[in-house]
Design a protein around this motif. Structure first.
Motif, PDB file in Angstrom:
ATOM      1  N   ARG A   1      18.296 -55.517 118.845  1.00 14.00           N
ATOM      2  CA  ARG A   1      18.554 -57.101 118.088  1.00 14.00           C
ATOM      3  C   ARG A   1      18.597 -58.109 119.315  1.00 14.00           C
ATOM      4  NH1 ARG A   1      17.521 -54.819 114.398  1.00 14.00           N
ATOM      5  NH2 ARG A   1      18.600 -54.866 112.365  1.00 14.00           N
ATOM      6  N   GLN A   2      17.809 -57.563 120.716  1.00 13.91           N
ATOM      7  CA  GLN A   2      17.620 -58.594 121.832  1.00 13.91           C
ATOM      8  C   GLN A   2      16.444 -58.132 122.386  1.00 13.91           C
ATOM      9  OE1 GLN A   2      21.060 -58.242 124.269  1.00 13.91           O
ATOM     10  NE2 GLN A   2      20.999 -55.981 124.565  1.00 13.91           N
TER      11      GLN A   2
ATOM     12  N   VAL B   1       7.833 -63.750 119.051  1.00 14.11           N
ATOM     13  CA  VAL B   1       8.907 -62.528 118.996  1.00 14.11           C
ATOM     14  C   VAL B   1       9.830 -63.300 118.126  1.00 14.11           C
ATOM     15  CG1 VAL B   1      10.569 -61.274 120.299  1.00 14.11           C
ATOM     16  CG2 VAL B   1       8.130 -61.651 121.236  1.00 14.11           C
ATOM     17  N   HIS B   2      10.480 -64.374 118.247  1.00 14.50           N
ATOM     18  CA  HIS B   2      11.562 -64.754 117.643  1.00 14.50           C
ATOM     19  C   HIS B   2      11.589 -65.036 116.141  1.00 14.50           C
ATOM     20  CE1 HIS B   2       9.618 -68.594 118.075  1.00 14.50           C
ATOM     21  NE2 HIS B   2      10.570 -69.055 117.409  1.00 14.50           N
ATOM     22  N   GLU B   3      10.126 -65.218 115.990  1.00 13.94           N
ATOM     23  CA  GLU B   3       9.862 -65.485 114.507  1.00 13.94           C
ATOM     24  C   GLU B   3       9.985 -64.126 113.795  1.00 13.94           C
ATOM     25  OE1 GLU B   3       6.100 -67.606 114.634  1.00 13.94           O
ATOM     26  OE2 GLU B   3       6.923 -69.595 114.954  1.00 13.94           O
ATOM     27  N   VAL B   4       9.254 -62.998 114.432  1.00  9.93           N
ATOM     28  CA  VAL B   4       9.172 -61.708 113.778  1.00  9.93           C
ATOM     29  C   VAL B   4      10.474 -61.053 113.726  1.00  9.93           C
ATOM     30  CG1 VAL B   4       7.884 -59.529 114.027  1.00  9.93           C
ATOM     31  CG2 VAL B   4       6.774 -61.690 114.580  1.00  9.93           C
ATOM     32  N   ALA B   5      11.225 -61.119 114.771  1.00 10.21           N
ATOM     33  CA  ALA B   5      12.530 -60.317 114.783  1.00 10.21           C
ATOM     34  C   ALA B   5      13.558 -61.096 113.734  1.00 10.21           C
ATOM     35  CB  ALA B   5      12.892 -60.514 116.433  1.00 10.21           C
ATOM     36  N   GLU B   6      13.475 -62.242 113.911  1.00 13.59           N
ATOM     37  CA  GLU B   6      14.616 -63.001 113.043  1.00 13.59           C
ATOM     38  C   GLU B   6      14.098 -62.743 111.380  1.00 13.59           C
ATOM     39  OE1 GLU B   6      14.545 -67.058 114.159  1.00 13.59           O
ATOM     40  OE2 GLU B   6      15.593 -66.504 116.086  1.00 13.59           O
ATOM     41  N   ARG B   7      12.956 -62.302 111.108  1.00 18.88           N
ATOM     42  CA  ARG B   7      12.674 -62.001 109.587  1.00 18.88           C
ATOM     43  C   ARG B   7      13.624 -60.650 109.487  1.00 18.88           C
ATOM     44  NH1 ARG B   7       7.052 -63.217 110.993  1.00 18.88           N
ATOM     45  NH2 ARG B   7       6.886 -65.637 110.293  1.00 18.88           N
TER      46      ARG B   7
ATOM     47  N   CYS C   1      19.275 -61.854 115.629  1.00 17.01           N
ATOM     48  CA  CYS C   1      18.358 -61.287 117.092  1.00 17.01           C
ATOM     49  C   CYS C   1      18.204 -62.450 117.995  1.00 17.01           C
ATOM     50  CB  CYS C   1      17.081 -60.960 116.582  1.00 17.01           C
ATOM     51  SG  CYS C   1      16.778 -59.453 115.781  1.00 17.01           S
ATOM     52  N   ARG C   2      18.201 -62.065 119.290  1.00 16.68           N
ATOM     53  CA  ARG C   2      18.289 -63.020 120.328  1.00 16.68           C
ATOM     54  C   ARG C   2      17.168 -62.852 121.129  1.00 16.68           C
ATOM     55  NH1 ARG C   2      22.731 -60.346 119.896  1.00 16.68           N
ATOM     56  NH2 ARG C   2      22.642 -59.451 121.946  1.00 16.68           N
ATOM     57  N   VAL C   3      16.413 -63.933 121.721  1.00 17.99           N
ATOM     58  CA  VAL C   3      15.116 -63.662 122.296  1.00 17.99           C
ATOM     59  C   VAL C   3      15.126 -64.641 123.459  1.00 17.99           C
ATOM     60  CG1 VAL C   3      12.694 -63.930 122.191  1.00 17.99           C
ATOM     61  CG2 VAL C   3      14.071 -63.337 120.326  1.00 17.99           C
ATOM     62  N   VAL C   4      14.834 -64.174 124.757  1.00 16.20           N
ATOM     63  CA  VAL C   4      14.562 -64.832 125.785  1.00 16.20           C
ATOM     64  C   VAL C   4      13.087 -64.838 126.379  1.00 16.20           C
ATOM     65  CG1 VAL C   4      15.146 -65.039 128.411  1.00 16.20           C
ATOM     66  CG2 VAL C   4      16.952 -64.721 126.757  1.00 16.20           C
TER      67      VAL C   4
ATOM     68  N   LEU D   1      22.238 -65.281 126.463  1.00 14.52           N
ATOM     69  CA  LEU D   1      21.719 -64.566 125.328  1.00 14.52           C
ATOM     70  C   LEU D   1      21.531 -63.068 125.303  1.00 14.52           C
ATOM     71  CD1 LEU D   1      18.886 -67.074 124.201  1.00 14.52           C
ATOM     72  CD2 LEU D   1      20.870 -66.594 123.248  1.00 14.52           C
ATOM     73  N   LEU D   2      21.596 -62.271 126.454  1.00 15.20           N
ATOM     74  CA  LEU D   2      21.342 -61.067 126.412  1.00 15.20           C
ATOM     75  C   LEU D   2      22.410 -60.080 127.044  1.00 15.20           C
ATOM     76  CD1 LEU D   2      17.369 -60.666 127.289  1.00 15.20           C
ATOM     77  CD2 LEU D   2      18.521 -61.008 125.266  1.00 15.20           C
TER      78      LEU D   2
END
Length: 266
Positions: free
Chosen positions: A73-74, A88-94, A99-102, A146-147
């Protein structure tokens, strides 16, 4: 429909092509300037560099989906470029909106674009740092906010390691990130190679030189070494277009790089 670009200061950067903005253009994004579009169109006439970009992005999407499906989730995306066009954030949040992305990039203009795009986001941020300086990346305020590195994280290194020369000791760079990752963390790597399409790889390297960067393609054994301390998930190290292939990558561009995902050993 993708939103139009938010205004950021280019500080004169609009006068020359930028690798991150070129990649954005090849992917159909809107975060690029006229100089990038002109260079990109000339490049596409030489060979299908846009297919190379789409192949890389397709691998990224599949790998992130697998990581998220495995409970990650990160995400720490190194050398991310502009976070647009299915990043990444678009794919993970689906998979999970929490999900958290840096994202991490070393170009000021690219970071400015990214921060403008993600302004107001509580789950994604951009760090201005160099992948070769893990301490700066891992100790950045955005990373700390975030992480939680005591929990599994996916470290994403898609397409960035060829920008590191042998003098940069990429194996050692990856090892420093590995040391900071909790057991069960995932490592996602794609890496250019001349093993399978040597003539096409020469064209890619020449084009990169014209745009002001130097690429170092590596052989399969060198890429496998980057996964020291990780167990490779099936199907192991394969051309990116064949990693959990979904029919998107049928061109020779899919054989220009290797891709794999590894899980950190206990």
């Amino acid at each position: 429909m993708q939103e139009g670009p938010k205004r950021v200061s280019s500080d004169g950067d609009a006068e020359r092509p930028n690798v991150a903005r070129l990649f954005d253009y090849y992917l159909g994004g809107a975060h690029n300037f006229a100089v990038d579009r002109e260079f990109a169109e000339r490049s596409i006439k030489l060979f299908a560099v846009d297919e190379v970009a789409r192949t890389s992005r397709s691998f990224l999407r599949r790998a992130v989906r697998l990581c998220a499906a495995s409970g990650i989730r990160q995400f720490l995306d190194l050398g991310s470029g502009i976070p647009t066009a299915g990043n990444v954030h678009e794919v993970a949040e689906r998979v999970d909106p929490s999900c958290r992305v840096v994202y991490v990039d070393n170009e000021a203009a690219t970071v400015a674009h990214g921060r403008a795009m993600l302004r107001g986001s509580a789950t994604a941020a951009v760090v201005h740092a160099d992948v070769r300086d893990p301490d700066a990346v891992l100790n950045a305020p955005e990373t700390a906010a975030l992480l939680d590195l005591d929990e599994p994280v996916a470290v994403v290194m898609v397409g960035i390691l060829p920008y590191l020369s042998d003098h940069d000791r990429p194996v050692d760079v990856v090892a420093k990130y590995r040391e900071a990752m909790a057991p069960g963390s995932h490592l996602v790597i794609s890496h250019l190679t001349a093993d399978l399409e040597p003539d096409l790889m020469v064209k890619v390297a020449d084009l990169a030189t014209v745009s002001g960067v130097t690429l170092t393609p590596r052989r399969a054994a060198e890429v496998v070494e980057l996964f020291t301390g990780f167990d490779l998930l099936e199907p192991g190290l394969v051309p990116t277009g064949r990693w959990h292939e979904d029919g998107e990558d049928a061109s020779s561009a899919s054989c220009l790089s290797y891709g794999a995902v590894g899980v950190k050993q206990p």
